[in-house]
Design a protein around this motif. Structure first.
Motif, short mmCIF file in Angstrom:
data_model
loop_
_atom_site.label_atom_id
_atom_site.label_comp_id
_atom_site.label_asym_id
_atom_site.label_seq_id
_atom_site.Cartn_x
_atom_site.Cartn_y
_atom_site.Cartn_z
N THR A 124 74.58 20.11 -41.16
CA THR A 124 74.89 20.96 -40.01
C THR A 124 74.07 20.60 -38.78
O THR A 124 74.53 20.78 -37.65
N ARG A 125 72.86 20.06 -38.98
CA ARG A 125 72.04 19.69 -37.82
C ARG A 125 72.61 18.46 -37.13
O ARG A 125 72.66 18.39 -35.90
N TYR A 126 73.04 17.47 -37.90
CA TYR A 126 73.70 16.31 -37.29
C TYR A 126 74.99 16.75 -36.59
O TYR A 126 75.32 16.28 -35.50
N ALA A 127 75.74 17.65 -37.23
CA ALA A 127 77.00 18.12 -36.65
C ALA A 127 76.75 18.82 -35.32
O ALA A 127 77.48 18.61 -34.34
N ASP A 128 75.72 19.66 -35.28
CA ASP A 128 75.40 20.38 -34.05
C ASP A 128 74.98 19.42 -32.95
O ASP A 128 75.36 19.58 -31.78
N ARG B 86 81.99 -7.20 -29.68
CA ARG B 86 80.91 -6.70 -30.53
C ARG B 86 80.08 -5.65 -29.79
O ARG B 86 79.69 -4.63 -30.36
N GLU B 87 79.81 -5.93 -28.51
CA GLU B 87 79.03 -4.98 -27.71
C GLU B 87 79.77 -3.66 -27.57
O GLU B 87 79.17 -2.58 -27.67
N TRP B 88 81.08 -3.72 -27.34
CA TRP B 88 81.88 -2.50 -27.18
C TRP B 88 81.88 -1.69 -28.48
O TRP B 88 81.74 -0.47 -28.47
N ARG B 89 82.01 -2.38 -29.61
CA ARG B 89 82.01 -1.69 -30.90
C ARG B 89 80.66 -1.05 -31.17
O ARG B 89 80.58 0.05 -31.73
N GLU B 90 79.58 -1.74 -30.79
CA GLU B 90 78.24 -1.18 -30.99
C GLU B 90 78.06 0.09 -30.17
O GLU B 90 77.48 1.07 -30.64
N ARG B 91 78.54 0.07 -28.94
CA ARG B 91 78.43 1.27 -28.10
C ARG B 91 79.30 2.40 -28.62
O ARG B 91 78.94 3.57 -28.53
N ARG B 92 80.45 2.05 -29.17
CA ARG B 92 81.39 3.05 -29.64
C ARG B 92 80.97 3.65 -30.98
O ARG B 92 81.18 4.83 -31.25
N LYS B 93 80.32 2.83 -31.83
CA LYS B 93 80.01 3.27 -33.18
C LYS B 93 78.52 3.35 -33.47
O LYS B 93 78.14 3.71 -34.59
N GLY B 94 77.68 3.02 -32.50
CA GLY B 94 76.26 2.88 -32.79
C GLY B 94 75.37 3.99 -32.28
O GLY B 94 74.24 3.74 -31.87
N THR B 95 75.85 5.23 -32.34
CA THR B 95 75.07 6.36 -31.84
C THR B 95 74.52 7.19 -32.99
O THR B 95 75.23 7.48 -33.95
N LEU B 96 73.25 7.56 -32.88
CA LEU B 96 72.65 8.52 -33.81
C LEU B 96 71.62 9.31 -33.02
O LEU B 96 70.75 8.74 -32.38
N TYR B 97 71.75 10.62 -33.06
CA TYR B 97 70.90 11.48 -32.24
C TYR B 97 70.53 12.71 -33.05
O TYR B 97 71.36 13.27 -33.77
N ALA B 98 69.27 13.11 -32.94
CA ALA B 98 68.82 14.31 -33.65
C ALA B 98 67.68 14.96 -32.88
O ALA B 98 66.75 14.28 -32.46
N ARG B 99 67.77 16.26 -32.70
CA ARG B 99 66.73 17.01 -32.01
C ARG B 99 65.71 17.57 -33.00
O ARG B 99 66.04 17.88 -34.14
N GLY B 100 64.49 17.70 -32.52
CA GLY B 100 63.48 18.36 -33.33
C GLY B 100 63.54 19.86 -33.14
O GLY B 100 64.13 20.37 -32.19
#
Length: 200
Positions: free
Chosen positions: A76-80, A130-144
């Motif tokens: 749920t934290r990743y989803a939020d 490859r660069e476009w795919r990395e930008r499109r699929k390469g996100t990971l974000y999490a808040r403390g």
């Protein structure tokens, strides 16, 4: 390292500090699992953006039985946080008075370059793809979360000993990545920042 100014609750700017680093995965399985997590998180951002655009309720989208958790196998934290990224993009589009339905995830300019280069320059086309795919699929974000003792999904851990027998010439600083279902990936954080210990 990146520094900037961030507004406080009363509108006064306050400094914030960021850190750029190279992540080294001694275990290839952890690397593959992290890429898969990034792909699912990025897909959740796109899905969440479209659902918010349609007016769906954020609380319903992020709950454990909601679509972001069940379709993309996120906690749920990743989803939020995926919804937070989607909401920020949607707000930005509206503030810029741009059509929010015409957002191109991965970058509109890169996508236009792909169409132009496909027949004109195949090697450059493959590189930009490859660069476009990395930008499109390469996100990971999490808040403390201070009430939770920090960031439960992405946590910096200082260890006296190395993991997996990996050399750690400066200090044993690792990033612990929550993969879900009580599984974690580990990446060695390599940075030359002179005040790293003070930031920790």
């Amino acid at each position: 390292m990146r520094r900037g100014r961030k507004k406080g609750n009363k509108g006064e700017p306050k400094p914030y500090t960021g850190l750029e680093a190279l992540l080294v995965f001694p275990d290839h399985g952890d690397y593959v699992a992290t890429l898969d997590l990034m792909r699912r998180f990025s897909s959740a951002v796109r899905y969440g953006y479209n659902r918010l655009l349609e007016g769906e309720d954020r609380k319903a989208l992020k709950r454990e039985s909601g679509p972001l958790c069940t379709l993309f196998h996120l906690n749920t934290r990743y989803a939020d946080d995926a919804l937070l990224k989607a909401e920020a993009l949607l707000t930005s589009q509206r503030e810029l008075r741009e059509n929010p339905r015409k957002v191109v995830f991965g970058g509109r300019k890169l996508l236009a370059d792909l169409a132009r280069l496909k027949k004109a320059n195949l090697p450059l086309y493959e590189s930009r793809k490859r660069e476009w795919r990395e930008r499109r699929k390469g996100t990971l974000y999490a808040r403390g979360d201070r009430s939770k003792g920090g960031n439960l999904n992405l946590r910096l851990v200082v260890r006296e000993r190395s993991l997996f027998g990996a050399p750690t010439p400066q200090m044993n600083l690792w990033l612990q990545i929550n993969l879900g279902e009580k599984r974690y990936a580990w990446a060695l954080v390599k940075t030359s920042h002179p005040r790293l210990q003070a930031l920790l």
